[in-house]
Design an enzyme around this catalytic site. Structure first.
Site, PDB file in Angstrom:
ATOM      1  N   TYR A 144       0.822  -1.209   0.000  1.00 16.78           N
ATOM      2  CA  TYR A 144       0.000   0.000   0.000  1.00 16.78           C
ATOM      3  C   TYR A 144       0.864   1.270   0.000  1.00 16.78           C
ATOM      4  CZ  TYR A 144      -4.749  -1.760   0.994  1.00 16.78           C
ATOM      5  OH  TYR A 144      -5.989  -2.327   0.918  1.00 16.78           O
ATOM      6  N   LYS A 192       2.926 -15.035   2.649  1.00 21.31           N
ATOM      7  CA  LYS A 192       3.134 -15.798   1.409  1.00 21.31           C
ATOM      8  C   LYS A 192       4.634 -16.088   1.328  1.00 21.31           C
ATOM      9  CE  LYS A 192       1.765 -17.539  -2.568  1.00 21.31           C
ATOM     10  NZ  LYS A 192       0.951 -18.768  -2.664  1.00 21.31           N
ATOM     11  N   ASP A 224      -3.110 -17.954   0.523  1.00 29.61           N
ATOM     12  CA  ASP A 224      -4.077 -18.676  -0.326  1.00 29.61           C
ATOM     13  C   ASP A 224      -4.774 -19.773   0.477  1.00 29.61           C
ATOM     14  OD1 ASP A 224      -1.566 -19.887  -0.207  1.00 29.61           O
ATOM     15  OD2 ASP A 224      -1.594 -20.632  -2.275  1.00 29.61           O
ATOM     16  N   ASP A 248      -6.651  -6.753   4.235  1.00 24.00           N
ATOM     17  CA  ASP A 248      -7.764  -6.103   3.536  1.00 24.00           C
ATOM     18  C   ASP A 248      -8.656  -7.168   2.910  1.00 24.00           C
ATOM     19  OD1 ASP A 248      -9.242  -3.966   2.337  1.00 24.00           O
ATOM     20  OD2 ASP A 248      -8.221  -4.407   0.445  1.00 24.00           O
ATOM     21  N   ASP A 252     -12.640  -8.682   4.309  1.00 28.21           N
ATOM     22  CA  ASP A 252     -13.877  -8.688   3.515  1.00 28.21           C
ATOM     23  C   ASP A 252     -14.431 -10.107   3.429  1.00 28.21           C
ATOM     24  OD1 ASP A 252     -13.724  -5.945   2.888  1.00 28.21           O
ATOM     25  OD2 ASP A 252     -14.362  -6.296   0.817  1.00 28.21           O
TER      26      ASP A 252
HETATM   27  C1  IPM Z   1     -10.526  -0.943   4.036  1.00 33.19           C
HETATM   28  C2  IPM Z   1     -10.735  -0.313   2.680  1.00 33.19           C
HETATM   29  C3  IPM Z   1      -9.541   0.588   2.367  1.00 33.19           C
HETATM   30  C4  IPM Z   1      -8.296  -0.269   2.332  1.00 33.19           C
HETATM   31  C5  IPM Z   1      -9.735   1.421   1.099  1.00 33.19           C
HETATM   32  C6  IPM Z   1     -10.976   2.269   1.146  1.00 33.19           C
HETATM   33  C7  IPM Z   1      -8.532   2.266   0.804  1.00 33.19           C
HETATM   34  O1  IPM Z   1     -10.917  -1.295   1.725  1.00 33.19           O
HETATM   35  O2  IPM Z   1     -10.391  -0.192   5.026  1.00 33.19           O
HETATM   36  O3  IPM Z   1     -10.524  -2.166   4.114  1.00 33.19           O
HETATM   37  O4  IPM Z   1      -7.990  -0.862   1.294  1.00 33.19           O
HETATM   38  O5  IPM Z   1      -7.638  -0.347   3.346  1.00 33.19           O
HETATM   39 MG    MG Z   2     -11.110  -3.269   2.510  1.00 33.02          MG
END
Ligand code: IPM
Ligand code: MG
Length: 359
Positions: A144, A192, A224, A248, A252
């Site tokens: 990042y 990884k 993975d 990240d 999700d």
């Molecule tokens: C998160 C989001 C952010 C990230 C984005 C909005 C930059 O996806 O906080 O998970 O990738 O960290």
């Molecule tokens: Mg995110």
């Protein structure tokens, strides 16, 4: 109860951000009115709205206010209008710069299931019942932020640099081990290392910090495999420690175990600052319709009471109230399995009513 005094900064941001922040404020206002707290708040712009008004996703005024506040509540950033802008004029870069500026290297993402949502997940109930994981994601390093980055070769090549130092890995690893000492003393570090040097250093460093925590059962997993195991048998995990990019993605994925990404809160901490935000994004497709689920934001303020104000009694009341409302059958559109659902503001008000009954 000791009275909590604090000044916080609200960064509603884009899309559904302002709508979810509004529901959080209803709760904070109530705690103020009932004399439990004396929380003052100020507003500032971040993301797309800040680009529209000052051509900068993180204006100087926002930085100033952020530095001077005790903690920050953020809604979401991201707009369709600005999604193709160059990087430094993307809404997301406002949030990334803020995390970096405030040194918010610790990102805590709890993944837990409310019993009444057992059937909302796409996984069978027996795999997720009593699920309780916490993802500790390093937030200000990795690909990042690594330099160099950019485009080359007449824009025919793009490149980023995945990078971690021993110091960066050590401090986040320590935090994860400390958290696990208060839980069931299991840490899974995700990397990884079969391919990447960054991950080899990550793994070595985590193992070396782990030696100071002999009671903690540390294991390592490739990203993975971890992505697969999280769906195959999520309850094998307790604390997941990982870098910025893998964290990240895994967070999700993990949110879907709980039925909806609209449920999960997060805290981003440094030694002196704190930012609380839902893990979901700005969801422009549903913005302004009063249908977004405000629970992730409301649970984010529960985290604020726990981590910034050291008031676990209040955060428990908030969590319990969310649980009670869900149990009563009130759910927002993202979770509802019928045409009947509570709007954003109805959900916020229901939770507030429940909080009032529990205080
Ligand atoms: C998160 C989001 C952010 C990230 C984005 C909005 C930059 O996806 O906080 O998970 O990738 O960290
Ligand atoms: Mg995110």
């Amino acid at each position: 109860m000791k009275k909590i005094s604090s000044n916080i900064l609200l960064l509603p941001g884009d899309g559904v951000g302002p709508e979810v922040i509004k529901e959080a404020i209803k709760i904070i206002d109530y705690f103020n009115e009932s004399n439990v707290c004396n929380i003052s708040y100020d507003n500032a712009e971040i993301g797309g709205v800040a680009i529209d008004n000052s051509n900068n996703p993180l204006p100087a005024a926002t930085i100033e206010k952020a530095k001077n506040s005790d903690c920050i509540l953020l809604g979401a950033v991201g707009t369709k209008k600005h999604e193709n802008n160059e990087n430094k004029l993307k809404p997301e870069s406002g949030l990334l710069s803020l995390r970096k500026l405030l040194n918010l290297y610790i990102n805590i993402r709890p993944v837990f299931l409310f019993q009444s949502l057992l059937d909302s997940s796409s996984l069978k109930p027996e795999y997720i019942e009593d699920l309780d994981i916490v993802i500790i994601r390093e937030l200000i390093g990795d690909v990042y932020f690594g330099e160099p980055r950019g485009f080359d070769n007449d824009n025919k090549t793009g490149f980023n640099t995945m990078k971690y130092s021993v110091d960066e890995v050590s401090r986040i690893a320590k935090y994860a081990f400390e958290i696990s000492m208060r839980r069931s003393k299991r840490v899974t570090s995700v990397d990884k290392a079969n391919v990447l040097e960054t991950s080899q250093l990550w793994r070595e460093t985590v193992s070396s910090i782990g030696k100071d925590y002999a009671q903690v059962d540390l294991s390592h997993m490739y990203i993975d495999n971890a992505a697969m195991q999280l769906i195959r048998n999520p309850k094998q995990f307790d604390v997941i420690l990982t870098g910025n990019l893998f964290g990240d993605i895994l967070s999700d994925e993990a949110s879907m175990l709980t039925g909806s990404i609209g449920m999960l809160p997060s805290a981003s901490l440094s030694d002196s600052h704190a930012l609380y935000e839902p893990i979901h994004g700005s969801a422009p497709d549903i913005a302004g319709k009063n249908i977004v689920n405000p629970i992730a934001m409301i649970l984010s303020i529960a985290m604020m009471f726990e981590y910034s104000f050291k008031a676990p009694d209040i955060s428990n009341i908030i969590r319990q109230s969310v649980e009670n409302v869900l149990k009563s059958g009130t759910v927002t559109k993202d979770i509802s399995q019928s045409k009947d659902y509570a709007t954003t503001s109805e959900m916020g008000s229901k939770i507030l009513e429940e909080i009032k009954n529990n205080v």
